[in-house]
Design a protein around this motif. Sequence first.
Motif, PDB file in Angstrom:
ATOM      1  N   GLU A 231       0.904  -1.172   0.000  1.00 51.37           N
ATOM      2  CA  GLU A 231       0.150   0.084   0.332  1.00 51.37           C
ATOM      3  C   GLU A 231       0.621   1.396  -0.388  1.00 51.37           C
ATOM      4  O   GLU A 231       0.322   2.808  -0.782  1.00 51.37           O
ATOM      5  CB  GLU A 231      -0.582  -0.057   0.906  1.00 51.37           C
ATOM      6  CG  GLU A 231      -2.033  -0.873   0.385  1.00 51.37           C
ATOM      7  CD  GLU A 231      -3.127  -1.232   2.289  1.00 51.37           C
ATOM      8  OE1 GLU A 231      -2.350  -0.219   3.617  1.00 51.37           O
ATOM      9  OE2 GLU A 231      -3.615  -1.784   3.089  1.00 51.37           O
ATOM     10  N   SER A 232       1.772   1.342   0.174  1.00 51.74           N
ATOM     11  CA  SER A 232       3.015   2.670   1.102  1.00 51.74           C
ATOM     12  C   SER A 232       4.044   2.366  -0.895  1.00 51.74           C
ATOM     13  O   SER A 232       4.693   3.456  -0.651  1.00 51.74           O
ATOM     14  CB  SER A 232       3.742   2.316   2.301  1.00 51.74           C
ATOM     15  OG  SER A 232       4.226   0.827   1.779  1.00 51.74           O
ATOM     16  N   ARG A 233       3.867   1.509  -1.381  1.00 53.56           N
ATOM     17  CA  ARG A 233       4.851   1.504  -2.540  1.00 53.56           C
ATOM     18  C   ARG A 233       5.010   2.800  -2.931  1.00 53.56           C
ATOM     19  O   ARG A 233       5.570   3.418  -3.634  1.00 53.56           O
ATOM     20  CB  ARG A 233       5.128   0.303  -3.431  1.00 53.56           C
ATOM     21  CG  ARG A 233       6.315   0.078  -4.047  1.00 53.56           C
ATOM     22  CD  ARG A 233       5.979  -1.154  -4.768  1.00 53.56           C
ATOM     23  NE  ARG A 233       5.963  -2.581  -3.477  1.00 53.56           N
ATOM     24  CZ  ARG A 233       6.840  -2.945  -2.959  1.00 53.56           C
ATOM     25  NH1 ARG A 233       8.504  -2.675  -3.999  1.00 53.56           N
ATOM     26  NH2 ARG A 233       6.459  -4.076  -2.251  1.00 53.56           N
ATOM     27  N   ASN A 234       3.872   3.187  -3.385  1.00 50.65           N
ATOM     28  CA  ASN A 234       3.678   4.294  -4.606  1.00 50.65           C
ATOM     29  C   ASN A 234       4.497   5.417  -3.879  1.00 50.65           C
ATOM     30  O   ASN A 234       4.805   6.062  -3.862  1.00 50.65           O
ATOM     31  CB  ASN A 234       2.147   4.416  -5.332  1.00 50.65           C
ATOM     32  CG  ASN A 234       1.627   3.762  -5.723  1.00 50.65           C
ATOM     33  OD1 ASN A 234       2.941   2.928  -6.538  1.00 50.65           O
ATOM     34  ND2 ASN A 234       0.548   2.859  -5.858  1.00 50.65           N
ATOM     35  N   LEU A 235       4.157   5.710  -2.216  1.00 49.96           N
ATOM     36  CA  LEU A 235       4.182   6.896  -1.643  1.00 49.96           C
ATOM     37  C   LEU A 235       5.514   6.767  -1.051  1.00 49.96           C
ATOM     38  O   LEU A 235       6.141   7.979  -1.837  1.00 49.96           O
ATOM     39  CB  LEU A 235       3.670   6.572  -0.206  1.00 49.96           C
ATOM     40  CG  LEU A 235       1.521   7.035  -0.133  1.00 49.96           C
ATOM     41  CD1 LEU A 235       1.707   6.529   1.259  1.00 49.96           C
ATOM     42  CD2 LEU A 235       1.536   7.967  -0.031  1.00 49.96           C
ATOM     43  N   MET A 236       6.508   5.717  -1.241  1.00 55.99           N
ATOM     44  CA  MET A 236       7.481   5.666  -1.025  1.00 55.99           C
ATOM     45  C   MET A 236       9.047   5.996  -2.480  1.00 55.99           C
ATOM     46  O   MET A 236       9.576   6.951  -2.355  1.00 55.99           O
ATOM     47  CB  MET A 236       8.296   4.791  -0.801  1.00 55.99           C
ATOM     48  CG  MET A 236       7.405   3.808   0.747  1.00 55.99           C
ATOM     49  SD  MET A 236       8.004   2.531   1.492  1.00 55.99           S
ATOM     50  CE  MET A 236      10.137   2.647   1.379  1.00 55.99           C
ATOM     51  N   ALA A 237       8.334   5.751  -3.810  1.00 52.76           N
ATOM     52  CA  ALA A 237       8.328   6.154  -5.001  1.00 52.76           C
ATOM     53  C   ALA A 237       7.856   7.464  -5.178  1.00 52.76           C
ATOM     54  O   ALA A 237       9.108   8.729  -5.862  1.00 52.76           O
ATOM     55  CB  ALA A 237       7.706   4.951  -5.935  1.00 52.76           C
ATOM     56  N   ALA A 238       6.936   8.349  -4.388  1.00 59.93           N
ATOM     57  CA  ALA A 238       6.620   8.955  -5.313  1.00 59.93           C
ATOM     58  C   ALA A 238       7.675  10.003  -4.238  1.00 59.93           C
ATOM     59  O   ALA A 238       7.958  12.016  -4.760  1.00 59.93           O
ATOM     60  CB  ALA A 238       5.184   9.735  -4.948  1.00 59.93           C
ATOM     61  N   ARG A 239       7.921  10.162  -2.707  1.00 57.43           N
ATOM     62  CA  ARG A 239       8.681  11.149  -2.285  1.00 57.43           C
ATOM     63  C   ARG A 239       9.904  11.534  -3.004  1.00 57.43           C
ATOM     64  O   ARG A 239      10.771  12.620  -2.547  1.00 57.43           O
ATOM     65  CB  ARG A 239       8.805  10.438  -1.182  1.00 57.43           C
ATOM     66  CG  ARG A 239       9.919  10.090  -0.590  1.00 57.43           C
ATOM     67  CD  ARG A 239       9.812   9.153   0.633  1.00 57.43           C
ATOM     68  NE  ARG A 239      11.292   8.050   0.998  1.00 57.43           N
ATOM     69  CZ  ARG A 239      11.169   7.700   2.736  1.00 57.43           C
ATOM     70  NH1 ARG A 239      10.196   7.690   3.112  1.00 57.43           N
ATOM     71  NH2 ARG A 239      11.768   6.669   2.063  1.00 57.43           N
ATOM     72  N   GLY A 240      10.420  10.412  -3.715  1.00 54.75           N
ATOM     73  CA  GLY A 240      11.836  11.779  -4.162  1.00 54.75           C
ATOM     74  C   GLY A 240      13.073  10.453  -3.583  1.00 54.75           C
ATOM     75  O   GLY A 240      13.167  10.141  -1.828  1.00 54.75           O
ATOM     76  N   GLY A 241      14.016  10.409  -4.267  1.00 53.74           N
ATOM     77  CA  GLY A 241      15.606   9.897  -3.663  1.00 53.74           C
ATOM     78  C   GLY A 241      16.116   9.096  -3.747  1.00 53.74           C
ATOM     79  O   GLY A 241      15.711   7.414  -3.544  1.00 53.74           O
ATOM     80  N   ASP A 242      17.166   9.042  -4.904  1.00 56.20           N
ATOM     81  CA  ASP A 242      17.981   8.126  -4.923  1.00 56.20           C
ATOM     82  C   ASP A 242      18.642   7.353  -4.004  1.00 56.20           C
ATOM     83  O   ASP A 242      19.051   5.368  -4.084  1.00 56.20           O
ATOM     84  CB  ASP A 242      19.162   8.371  -6.150  1.00 56.20           C
ATOM     85  CG  ASP A 242      18.228   8.755  -7.272  1.00 56.20           C
ATOM     86  OD1 ASP A 242      16.787   8.333  -8.295  1.00 56.20           O
ATOM     87  OD2 ASP A 242      19.130   8.960  -7.907  1.00 56.20           O
ATOM     88  N   THR A 243      18.871   7.591  -2.875  1.00 60.42           N
ATOM     89  CA  THR A 243      19.426   7.427  -1.913  1.00 60.42           C
ATOM     90  C   THR A 243      18.651   6.709  -0.691  1.00 60.42           C
ATOM     91  O   THR A 243      17.884   7.919  -0.189  1.00 60.42           O
ATOM     92  CB  THR A 243      20.882   7.461  -1.707  1.00 60.42           C
ATOM     93  OG1 THR A 243      20.998   9.022  -0.896  1.00 60.42           O
ATOM     94  CG2 THR A 243      21.654   7.406  -2.835  1.00 60.42           C
ATOM     95  N   VAL A 244      18.814   6.321   0.657  1.00 64.40           N
ATOM     96  CA  VAL A 244      18.568   6.343   1.715  1.00 64.40           C
ATOM     97  C   VAL A 244      18.871   7.906   1.940  1.00 64.40           C
ATOM     98  O   VAL A 244      17.783   8.567   2.509  1.00 64.40           O
ATOM     99  CB  VAL A 244      19.137   5.370   2.398  1.00 64.40           C
ATOM    100  CG1 VAL A 244      18.387   5.769   4.008  1.00 64.40           C
ATOM    101  CG2 VAL A 244      18.288   3.875   2.310  1.00 64.40           C
ATOM    102  N   ALA A 245      19.616   8.255   1.930  1.00 59.35           N
ATOM    103  CA  ALA A 245      19.932   9.845   2.775  1.00 59.35           C
ATOM    104  C   ALA A 245      19.461  10.631   2.054  1.00 59.35           C
ATOM    105  O   ALA A 245      19.021  12.121   2.430  1.00 59.35           O
ATOM    106  CB  ALA A 245      21.649  10.206   1.833  1.00 59.35           C
ATOM    107  N   GLU A 246      18.626  10.795   0.525  1.00 56.26           N
ATOM    108  CA  GLU A 246      18.059  10.996   0.458  1.00 56.26           C
ATOM    109  C   GLU A 246      16.716  11.502   0.434  1.00 56.26           C
ATOM    110  O   GLU A 246      15.903  12.291   0.313  1.00 56.26           O
ATOM    111  CB  GLU A 246      18.496  11.172  -1.547  1.00 56.26           C
ATOM    112  CG  GLU A 246      19.813  11.493  -1.882  1.00 56.26           C
ATOM    113  CD  GLU A 246      19.925  11.049  -3.242  1.00 56.26           C
ATOM    114  OE1 GLU A 246      19.073  11.048  -3.684  1.00 56.26           O
ATOM    115  OE2 GLU A 246      20.925  11.642  -4.017  1.00 56.26           O
ATOM    116  N   MET A 247      16.106  10.440   0.890  1.00 55.13           N
ATOM    117  CA  MET A 247      14.842  10.319   1.615  1.00 55.13           C
ATOM    118  C   MET A 247      14.908  10.710   1.869  1.00 55.13           C
ATOM    119  O   MET A 247      13.545  11.374   2.634  1.00 55.13           O
ATOM    120  CB  MET A 247      14.712   8.598   1.455  1.00 55.13           C
ATOM    121  CG  MET A 247      14.059   7.635  -0.186  1.00 55.13           C
ATOM    122  SD  MET A 247      14.392   6.112  -0.126  1.00 55.13           S
ATOM    123  CE  MET A 247      14.497   5.312  -1.287  1.00 55.13           C
TER     124      MET A 247
END
Length: 270
Positions: A231-247
Amino acid sequence: MVRGAGRTARGSVWLTGKTRRSRGGGGQPSGLDRERITEATVRLLDAEGLDGFSMRRLATDLNVTAMSLYWYVDTKDDLLELALDAVYEGLELPDLDTAAPGSPDPDAAPDTADAPDPEWPSHLRALATVYRALLVRHPWLSALAGRYLNIGPHALVFSRTVQRVVRRTGLPEHRISSAISAVFQFVYGYGTIEGHFFGRVADAGMTPDEYFQHSLATATEAPRAAEVLAESRNLMAARGGDTVAEMFDHDFTYALDLLIAGIEAMVERG
């Protein structure tokens, strides 16, 4: 009988006025001073965390006996309180033109809450950013911050700067403490969780991105977790960031923007 009745609240090392405690007999240990012991304490806490810290281990690192340390502090708590304040030293704080950078001016008049400063959002972002970095760099700090009074000189410089910045938002006096709580309790929680994450990463011997992907793969093996993650996969993708640090950075920056926008809205509401 009330639980804890008869106990007295622990004081603060900053209220005792003691520079060292003599155990009697012999001379003061050579090559030691409170500053060196405090620096070693911070290094050991960074390396081993609170669970791995002890006076005996610290003494070993300093190549002295554990009893030698008690020339300079009365208890382990005193030393932890000194370490807690030490990490606030040298933080890059905004220059508010009220005192020399890094030192409080006891003669300066307190800022008034009815004098808005257009620079307050950038100052508040700067303070929130350095506090977050401090919590991540020293994961043990968050536990100690809630245990002690935290009234050492370096922590007070930070606290006073925070108060002065929030006073300049234009909020009324009786709302200042609430605004400080909203911003810095958020930063405290965010930095604490982020610091714990990087601690687990280090223990696992992985990079943050490897650990993140491994955790996702492992979590999906549990049916209930897999459902939530789907359910949260799209939210995680939409927030942006290619790395954990960027997220982490993206989430922190936008969450802080929301809080600042909320303060601005409350000021406009009057």
